[in-house]
Design a protein around this motif. Sequence first.
Motif, PDB file in Angstrom:
ATOM      1  N   LYS A 463      63.469  -2.920 -55.243  1.00  0.00           N
ATOM      2  CA  LYS A 463      62.779  -1.856 -55.058  1.00  0.00           C
ATOM      3  C   LYS A 463      61.664  -2.234 -54.128  1.00  0.00           C
ATOM      4  N   GLY A 464      60.834  -1.399 -53.408  1.00  0.00           N
ATOM      5  CA  GLY A 464      59.581  -1.570 -52.814  1.00  0.00           C
ATOM      6  C   GLY A 464      59.767  -2.791 -51.700  1.00  0.00           C
ATOM      7  N   PRO A 465      58.937  -4.030 -51.976  1.00  0.00           N
ATOM      8  CA  PRO A 465      59.161  -4.989 -51.141  1.00  0.00           C
ATOM      9  C   PRO A 465      60.245  -5.988 -51.418  1.00  0.00           C
ATOM     10  N   GLY A 466      61.063  -5.624 -52.509  1.00  0.00           N
ATOM     11  CA  GLY A 466      61.958  -6.511 -52.899  1.00  0.00           C
ATOM     12  C   GLY A 466      63.043  -6.975 -52.073  1.00  0.00           C
ATOM     13  N   LYS A 467      63.595  -5.768 -51.196  1.00  0.00           N
ATOM     14  CA  LYS A 467      64.886  -6.061 -50.370  1.00  0.00           C
ATOM     15  C   LYS A 467      64.468  -6.927 -49.283  1.00  0.00           C
TER      16      LYS A 467
END
Length: 533
Positions: A463-467
Motif C-alpha cells: 500500500k502507499g509507497p510500498g509498491k
Amino acid sequence: MKIRFLALAAIAMTPAASAQDAPLPDDQAAMRAHVLFLASDALRGREAGSPEYRIAAEYVAAQFYAAGLKPAGDGGSYIQKVPLVSYRAADKGDVVLTRPGAAPLGLVFGEDYMPGVVAGAAQTALDAPVVFVGYGLVAPDYKRDDYAGVDVRGKIVAFFGGAPLSFQSEERAHFSSPATKAVIAAAHGAVGAIVLTRATLPQGGASFDRPRTTWARADGTGDSPGVPILATLSGTGAAKLFAQAKTPWSAIAARVADSNATFRAMPLNIGATVALKTRFEPGMSGNVAGLIPGSDPKLGKEVVVLSAHLDHLGVGTPDAKGDAIYNGAEDNAVGIAALIEEARRFKASGKPPRRSILFLAVTAEEKGLVGSDYFAKHPTLPIQSIVADVNLDMPILSYPFEDMTVFGADRSTLGPIVAQAVGTLGVTMSPDPDPAQGIFVRSDHYRFVQQGVPAVFLWPGQKGPGKAATADFFAHRYHQPSDDLAQPIDWRQGIRFVDANYAIARAIADGDARPRWNKGDFFGLLYHGYGAR
C-alpha cells in the motif's frame, strides 16, 4: 604488531557516510548493528558452507545466548550441523533411443538433449520403455490424472514442465516443480523421467555441469526424493522420441501453447538407454537454534518456530562498479536482525510464552531451501511438537509500510491470529499482490508445510509507497552486490517490523488453541496437517 596497529588505525580513520552513521535510538541502533556486521564486506556474502558463514552463525549463536535462549542445536550447542554436498554432471552423458527393428539412435548433446544431474548416485544407468504422461500431474481437486490408463511401473515417463494456468497460483507452483513430478512418478512405479520442451535448448547445452547443492546422506550422495530426472529434450529431441508414437509430436506440440490442455497418456513404443555420471564435493554448514521453553505445563510441550535464513550468495560476478560481494543486507541480514531483536523482546518482557518458541536461523536457503529442509527432516526437537512456523525473509524496509502481506494466511488459523496481532499496531493485512510468483512455496517456511506444519511468511505490504519501493528493490538490488548498507534502510520501519512479528509470535505462543489448517486446505491435506481433514 606495528603493522597490525597501523592497519587498524587506517580503518579507524576511514571517512564514513554521515547519513548512514547518524545517531539512532537504542532499539534502531541495535538492529542496525546486527546488519552492519552480517552484511559487511568482511563476511563476503555469507555463502553457505564458507568460513564467513560460520562466523555469521557463531555471531547469531552469541546473540541468542545474550537473549537468554537455551541451546537447541547438536550436543548442547546452538549449532545444528548441516552436511552439504555440491553435485554436478561429470560428463555430457548418453541418451540413446531404441526401437524395434531399427538401429539405436543416439541423441545429440546440446541439440537434442541436456543431461540430468542425479543427486543420489555417482552413476546412473537405465534402459526402459518410455511412456508419455502429459504434464506428469495427479491432481484430484482439479479432476486431473495424467497417468490414467497407463502402467508405468519399471518405465521412464516423459512429461512437459509447468502446470495449467487454471490451477490456484500456489498450488500451480507446487505442481510445476520437477521435484513434485519426480515424486509423483516414483509413486506410480516409474524408474526415471524425461522433461519435454518445444524449444531449442538454452545456449546449446551450456552450463550443463553447473553445480547444485543439497544436504548429504551418510554415503556422501545427496538427498534425492522421487525418480531421477534423466534429461531435458528440445523440440528436435522430442520429435525423435515420438517417432513411433500413435500421436505424432507435431500434434502434441501444437497443443502445449494451451497450458490447460489435457493429453492422453500413451506408451511411445520406444525405449531409452541413459547413462549419467555425477561428481560430488562435500561441504558443511549449520543452522542456529535457540529455545525459549514454554511456561505452561501442557502447552509448553508445543513449539512455535520463528525462522529466517542466514546465508546469502557469497562472492560472484562483479557489477558495473567492480563490486563482487553479494552482501545480502535486506536478503536476509535484516530478517536475522529482526529474529534476534524478537528474542530480546521476549527476554525483556519478563513473561515467558506459554508455548515454547524456537528461534531458527537456517543455512543454504539460497541453494534451494536446503538448511530448512534438513532441519524439518532431522529436527533437533520432535517434529510432532512443532505446531507453527512464522518465517522472516527479506523484509524490504525502505518505506513506511501501511500493511503487511502474509503468504499462507488464508490456509490456516494463523491468518486470523496474524490479522488481530498486527491490527493492534495499526497495520492491516493485504492479499498476495502477485499470485503468479507462487511465493508461498519459495521460502523456508515451506519445508515446515511439507511436514504438515501450518506456516506463514511475512512481508511489509505494498500500500502507499510500498509498491514502488518493492519494484525498485527487485529491479536494482535483489540478488545484486547493491543489496548492501549503502541502500536506504529506514530503521524505524525495522522496529515496526519487529513489533509486528513479536505481537504475532506472542499471540500464537500464548493462545489457547493450537494452530490448525483450515478444513480441506490443499497443502494441509497433501501433507496430513493437523485440522485439514
